[in-house]
Design a protein around this motif. Structure first.
Motif, short mmCIF file in Angstrom:
data_model
loop_
_atom_site.label_atom_id
_atom_site.label_comp_id
_atom_site.label_asym_id
_atom_site.label_seq_id
_atom_site.Cartn_x
_atom_site.Cartn_y
_atom_site.Cartn_z
N UNK A 35 -14.70 12.54 -19.26
CA UNK A 35 -13.49 12.36 -18.93
C UNK A 35 -12.88 13.70 -18.24
N UNK A 36 -13.22 14.76 -18.68
CA UNK A 36 -12.97 16.15 -18.07
C UNK A 36 -13.29 16.32 -16.78
N UNK A 37 -14.63 15.86 -16.63
CA UNK A 37 -15.24 15.89 -15.12
C UNK A 37 -14.47 14.99 -14.14
N UNK A 38 -14.15 14.01 -14.59
CA UNK A 38 -13.70 12.53 -13.84
C UNK A 38 -12.28 13.08 -13.39
N UNK A 39 -11.55 13.79 -14.46
CA UNK A 39 -10.17 14.34 -14.16
C UNK A 39 -10.15 15.53 -13.24
N UNK A 40 -11.06 16.27 -13.38
CA UNK A 40 -11.29 17.25 -12.30
C UNK A 40 -11.39 16.92 -11.08
N UNK A 41 -12.47 16.03 -10.98
CA UNK A 41 -12.89 15.50 -9.57
C UNK A 41 -11.80 14.76 -9.02
N UNK A 42 -11.11 13.89 -9.69
CA UNK A 42 -9.79 13.35 -9.23
C UNK A 42 -8.76 14.44 -8.84
N UNK A 43 -8.60 15.48 -9.51
CA UNK A 43 -7.44 16.41 -9.17
C UNK A 43 -7.85 17.21 -7.82
N UNK A 44 -9.05 17.41 -7.55
CA UNK A 44 -9.70 18.01 -6.55
C UNK A 44 -9.49 17.17 -5.17
N UNK A 45 -9.50 15.84 -5.30
CA UNK A 45 -9.58 14.94 -4.49
C UNK A 45 -8.07 14.75 -4.07
N UNK A 46 -7.22 14.94 -4.95
CA UNK A 46 -5.78 14.72 -4.89
C UNK A 46 -5.28 16.00 -4.04
N UNK A 47 -5.61 17.13 -4.50
CA UNK A 47 -5.37 18.46 -3.91
C UNK A 47 -5.61 18.37 -2.40
N UNK A 48 -7.06 17.92 -2.38
CA UNK A 48 -7.32 17.68 -0.74
C UNK A 48 -6.48 17.14 0.04
#
Lengths: 70, 86
Positions: free
Chosen positions: B67-80
């Motif tokens: 879950x943490x990995x997915x959240x981090x990936x999602x956050x990165x995508x959102x930031x970009x």
């Protein structure tokens, strides 16, 4: 959910991106149950291009691809 | 073809509930529709991702770590996306 579906009429539902992500990669859990509702035809899923693009974007992140190539 | 199977009482009750909620009074008819649906459908998304789940299981990653990995990936995508929109 604010309404009950009529018998035989699937409930219209919108899922957040994380429901798809967790539902696809986890063995079990609430998100998996949500996707299974759709696969059984018990709900009708409404999904936007933005959500689809977000799912694709997240799943193709190099961080995830290195760990679990899709 | 006729198939006879034993269904546990609790599963029988759930099937009756599902048949009723999908507008069918007959469990046999509901089960027939389940079979038809399964035979007609191409692999579901869950089925397509089965190898990924196997990889995750083999990695020993916990659900919390996943879950943490997915959240981090999602956050990165959102930031970009946010940075691109500026």
């Amino acid at each position: 959910m604010s309404e009950e579906a009529q018998p035989g009429t699937p409930l219209l539902v919108v899922y957040d991106c994380m429901v798809f992500l967790q539902g696809l990669v986890r063995k079990s859990g609430p998100a998996v149950a949500c996707l299974e509702l759709f696969e059984r035809g018990e709900i009708e899923l409404l999904i936007s291009n933005e959500v689809l693009l977000e799912i694709q974007d997240v799943l193709t992140r190099s961080k995830l691809q290195r760990k679990f190539p899709v | 073809m006729t198939i006879t199977i034993d269904i546990a009482p609790e599963k029988e009750k759930k099937l009756e509930e599902r048949a009723k909620s999908s507008g069918q009074s007959d469990v046999a008819e509901y089960v027939q529709k389940l079979i038809d649906k399964d035979l007609e459908l191409s692999p579901s998304l869950r089925e397509l991702f089965a190898p990924v789940r196997e990889d995750i299981k083999a990695s020993g990653m916990t659900d919390a770590e996943l879950d943490a990995l997915l959240e981090k990936a999602r956050e990165e995508a959102w930031q970009e996306r946010q940075a691109e929109e500026k």
